[in-house]
Write a protein that holds these residues in place. Sequence first.
Motif, mmCIF file in Angstrom:
data_model
loop_
_atom_site.group_PDB
_atom_site.id
_atom_site.type_symbol
_atom_site.label_atom_id
_atom_site.label_comp_id
_atom_site.label_asym_id
_atom_site.label_seq_id
_atom_site.Cartn_x
_atom_site.Cartn_y
_atom_site.Cartn_z
ATOM 1 N N TRP A 106 0.831 -1.202 0.000
ATOM 2 C CA TRP A 106 0.000 0.000 0.000
ATOM 3 C C TRP A 106 0.863 1.248 0.000
ATOM 4 O O TRP A 106 2.033 1.234 0.394
ATOM 5 N N ASN A 147 -0.452 5.125 1.080
ATOM 6 C CA ASN A 147 -1.646 5.872 1.491
ATOM 7 C C ASN A 147 -2.890 5.006 1.244
ATOM 8 O O ASN A 147 -2.952 3.888 1.729
ATOM 9 N N ASP A 148 -3.855 5.488 0.439
ATOM 10 C CA ASP A 148 -5.077 4.705 0.248
ATOM 11 C C ASP A 148 -5.061 3.868 -1.033
ATOM 12 O O ASP A 148 -6.063 3.264 -1.385
ATOM 13 N N LYS A 207 -3.865 0.475 -2.741
ATOM 14 C CA LYS A 207 -3.414 -0.790 -2.152
ATOM 15 C C LYS A 207 -3.749 -1.985 -3.032
ATOM 16 O O LYS A 207 -4.653 -1.948 -3.867
#
Length: 384
Positions: free
Chosen positions: A158, A160-161, A163
């Motif tokens: 990942w 941050n967001d 992934k």
Amino acid sequence: MKNNLMVWGLIIIGVLAICWFLSAVQNRRPVEPRLEINSGLSDILSAEHKSFAKVYKPRAFIFPQDHGAHPEYRIEWWYFTGNVQTKTKRKFGYELTFFRFALTPEQIKTPSAWRDNQMYMAHFAVTDVESNKFYVNEQTSRAGNGLAGASSGHYHVWLNDWKAEAIKGNDSNIQLTAKSDDFSISLQLQAKKKIALQGIEGLSQKSPEPGNASYYYSYTRMQTTGQIQIKQTSYKINGISWMDREWSSSALSKKQVGWDWFALQLSDNSELMFYQLRQKDGSISTNSSGAVFFANESKTDLNLSDIKIKVIGQWKSPHTQINYPSKWQLLIPKLELDLIVTPLIKDQELNVRYRYWEGAVDVTGEKQGQVIQGQGYVELTGYD
């Protein structure tokens, strides 16, 4: 008092500069200077660090541990590409790639959770064929404080967001999630074949120098479902993806300038991977190699003498003025395979911090006298 005002002035200027930089990355405005991806990796790897591990011989792969990070090596990546479409045959391509760079051979001991010697970078792109649009963005972060990383307990990388994570602990079923301003993906990938070891038992030699190699394995065919969103419109899709994993502490040799990488999935349930390493003198390196993975999951290796790659089309980027090859004929006589590889759209150049062309392609041709079709991805570096 004057000195304090000067200090605060410098702080404010620094904060504004950081905000401008982050805003430019977020909105994909050019942030100069940009690097061609293989020259950038060469710069990162150029400093001599004898403490980094190198790839000298084949090894036994252990899963799920090897899906995770290998911090003793200097660089690695998790690479997802795919061709998908809606029920009405509207086509999309996508790329989601995570890179890890070690800044030093050893982690520095510090009480700060923010300080970390591992740097992560991710590239995210979507090709909207019908609209002839290519969307791209990138993120970078240190691994500190959990902002980026890769787990050895199950498939999970990942930044941050963005992934890629195993679904319910099954490492052959992977959820991809990434969102940018104008585009996003939420995809579920299920491996339809076992892990394929590239090169010699997973060792991929890139030049004659000892240690200038990588460990390399793939999921060559992953059934893909989910959603792609372009601006305010969401599309339910299905198709096929490809996943690559490599790690190493070396870059190209001083004689090499770049590579052409082909990952093709054919309609007879076989796959072809080949990377052509180009030399500065215009020749092709004898370390260029690849493989064909058949429907029964057997494999035949390919070297430079097995394949002829002919460029039959060109495209000049209006953004960078770089000339790229844009259509190819691939001939593999020993397999009676003759393929034409064509980009779904010409402009699939990632003009981000590291500049290169990578895009979705269509495949047509013949195999043993029978019509064959397919799709895939091609990556081109070193044309700057």
